[in-house]
Design a protein around this motif. Structure first.
Motif, PDB file in Angstrom:
ATOM      1  N   MET A 245     -14.011   7.833  12.472  1.00 63.38           N
ATOM      2  CA  MET A 245     -14.158   6.405  12.315  1.00 63.38           C
ATOM      3  C   MET A 245     -13.327   5.951  11.119  1.00 63.38           C
ATOM      4  O   MET A 245     -13.308   6.582  10.082  1.00 63.38           O
ATOM      5  CB  MET A 245     -15.629   6.035  12.104  1.00 63.38           C
ATOM      6  N   THR A 246     -12.672   4.828  11.263  1.00 67.97           N
ATOM      7  CA  THR A 246     -11.883   4.225  10.205  1.00 67.97           C
ATOM      8  C   THR A 246     -12.613   2.997   9.684  1.00 67.97           C
ATOM      9  O   THR A 246     -13.100   2.188  10.466  1.00 67.97           O
ATOM     10  CB  THR A 246     -10.498   3.793  10.736  1.00 67.97           C
ATOM     11  N   THR A 247     -12.694   2.870   8.370  1.00 69.01           N
ATOM     12  CA  THR A 247     -13.332   1.713   7.753  1.00 69.01           C
ATOM     13  C   THR A 247     -12.293   0.942   6.969  1.00 69.01           C
ATOM     14  O   THR A 247     -11.557   1.522   6.177  1.00 69.01           O
ATOM     15  CB  THR A 247     -14.462   2.161   6.810  1.00 69.01           C
ATOM     16  N   ILE A 248     -12.250  -0.353   7.207  1.00 70.08           N
ATOM     17  CA  ILE A 248     -11.340  -1.236   6.476  1.00 70.08           C
ATOM     18  C   ILE A 248     -12.181  -2.323   5.831  1.00 70.08           C
ATOM     19  O   ILE A 248     -12.965  -2.985   6.508  1.00 70.08           O
ATOM     20  CB  ILE A 248     -10.295  -1.872   7.420  1.00 70.08           C
ATOM     21  N   LYS A 249     -12.030  -2.492   4.526  1.00 65.17           N
ATOM     22  CA  LYS A 249     -12.748  -3.547   3.810  1.00 65.17           C
ATOM     23  C   LYS A 249     -11.740  -4.554   3.286  1.00 65.17           C
ATOM     24  O   LYS A 249     -10.754  -4.184   2.661  1.00 65.17           O
ATOM     25  CB  LYS A 249     -13.543  -2.969   2.647  1.00 65.17           C
ATOM     26  N   ILE A 250     -12.019  -5.809   3.554  1.00 61.98           N
ATOM     27  CA  ILE A 250     -11.149  -6.889   3.087  1.00 61.98           C
ATOM     28  C   ILE A 250     -12.025  -7.917   2.381  1.00 61.98           C
ATOM     29  O   ILE A 250     -13.000  -8.397   2.943  1.00 61.98           O
ATOM     30  CB  ILE A 250     -10.416  -7.567   4.267  1.00 61.98           C
ATOM     31  N   ARG A 251     -11.685  -8.233   1.158  1.00 60.84           N
ATOM     32  CA  ARG A 251     -12.405  -9.270   0.410  1.00 60.84           C
ATOM     33  C   ARG A 251     -11.561 -10.536   0.466  1.00 60.84           C
ATOM     34  O   ARG A 251     -10.455 -10.582  -0.058  1.00 60.84           O
ATOM     35  CB  ARG A 251     -12.623  -8.849  -1.035  1.00 60.84           C
ATOM     36  N   ILE A 252     -12.104 -11.562   1.081  1.00 61.10           N
ATOM     37  CA  ILE A 252     -11.385 -12.821   1.243  1.00 61.10           C
ATOM     38  C   ILE A 252     -11.593 -13.716   0.022  1.00 61.10           C
ATOM     39  O   ILE A 252     -10.654 -14.283  -0.497  1.00 61.10           O
ATOM     40  CB  ILE A 252     -11.842 -13.562   2.531  1.00 61.10           C
ATOM     41  N   ASN A 253     -12.853 -13.854  -0.413  1.00 64.62           N
ATOM     42  CA  ASN A 253     -13.201 -14.648  -1.589  1.00 64.62           C
ATOM     43  C   ASN A 253     -12.629 -16.069  -1.526  1.00 64.62           C
ATOM     44  O   ASN A 253     -12.004 -16.551  -2.458  1.00 64.62           O
ATOM     45  CB  ASN A 253     -12.758 -13.944  -2.874  1.00 64.62           C
ATOM     46  N   ARG A 254     -12.869 -16.715  -0.371  1.00 64.53           N
ATOM     47  CA  ARG A 254     -12.421 -18.090  -0.168  1.00 64.53           C
ATOM     48  C   ARG A 254     -13.539 -18.901   0.450  1.00 64.53           C
ATOM     49  O   ARG A 254     -14.393 -18.387   1.146  1.00 64.53           O
ATOM     50  CB  ARG A 254     -11.219 -18.115   0.778  1.00 64.53           C
ATOM     51  N   ARG A 255     -13.476 -20.171   0.212  1.00 61.94           N
ATOM     52  CA  ARG A 255     -14.453 -21.101   0.786  1.00 61.94           C
ATOM     53  C   ARG A 255     -14.256 -21.143   2.301  1.00 61.94           C
ATOM     54  O   ARG A 255     -13.126 -21.115   2.784  1.00 61.94           O
ATOM     55  CB  ARG A 255     -14.252 -22.473   0.183  1.00 61.94           C
TER      56      ARG A 255
END
Length: 70
Positions: free
Chosen positions: A1-11
């Motif tokens: 399994m591949t995990t990708i985390k993306i933090r957008i931190n936008r309204r």
């Protein structure tokens, strides 16, 4: 399994996000009330494997519902 985390931190527009998520079959939904924040964590699996190259990803979104941040 591949995990990708993306933090957008936008309204975000929570109404639009709720509409999109209403069409998903959710496997989990959690809410954490943390002072000035309401953190919502929703997990679902995409239904159509063809759209994702043959594998259906399991997606977890975490956002602040009160302050409207992803």
């Amino acid at each position: 399994m591949t995990t990708i985390k993306i933090r957008i931190n936008r309204r975000i527009h929570t109404d639009t996000l709720r509409n999109v998520l209403s069409e998903k079959l959710k496997s989990n939904e959690e809410r954490r009330y943390d002072g000035e924040k309401v953190i919502v964590k929703i997990t679902y699996e995409e239904p159509d494997a063809k759209e994702w190259g043959g594998a259906r990803p399991c997606v977890t979104l975490e956002y602040d519902e009160r302050n409207r941040f992803l």
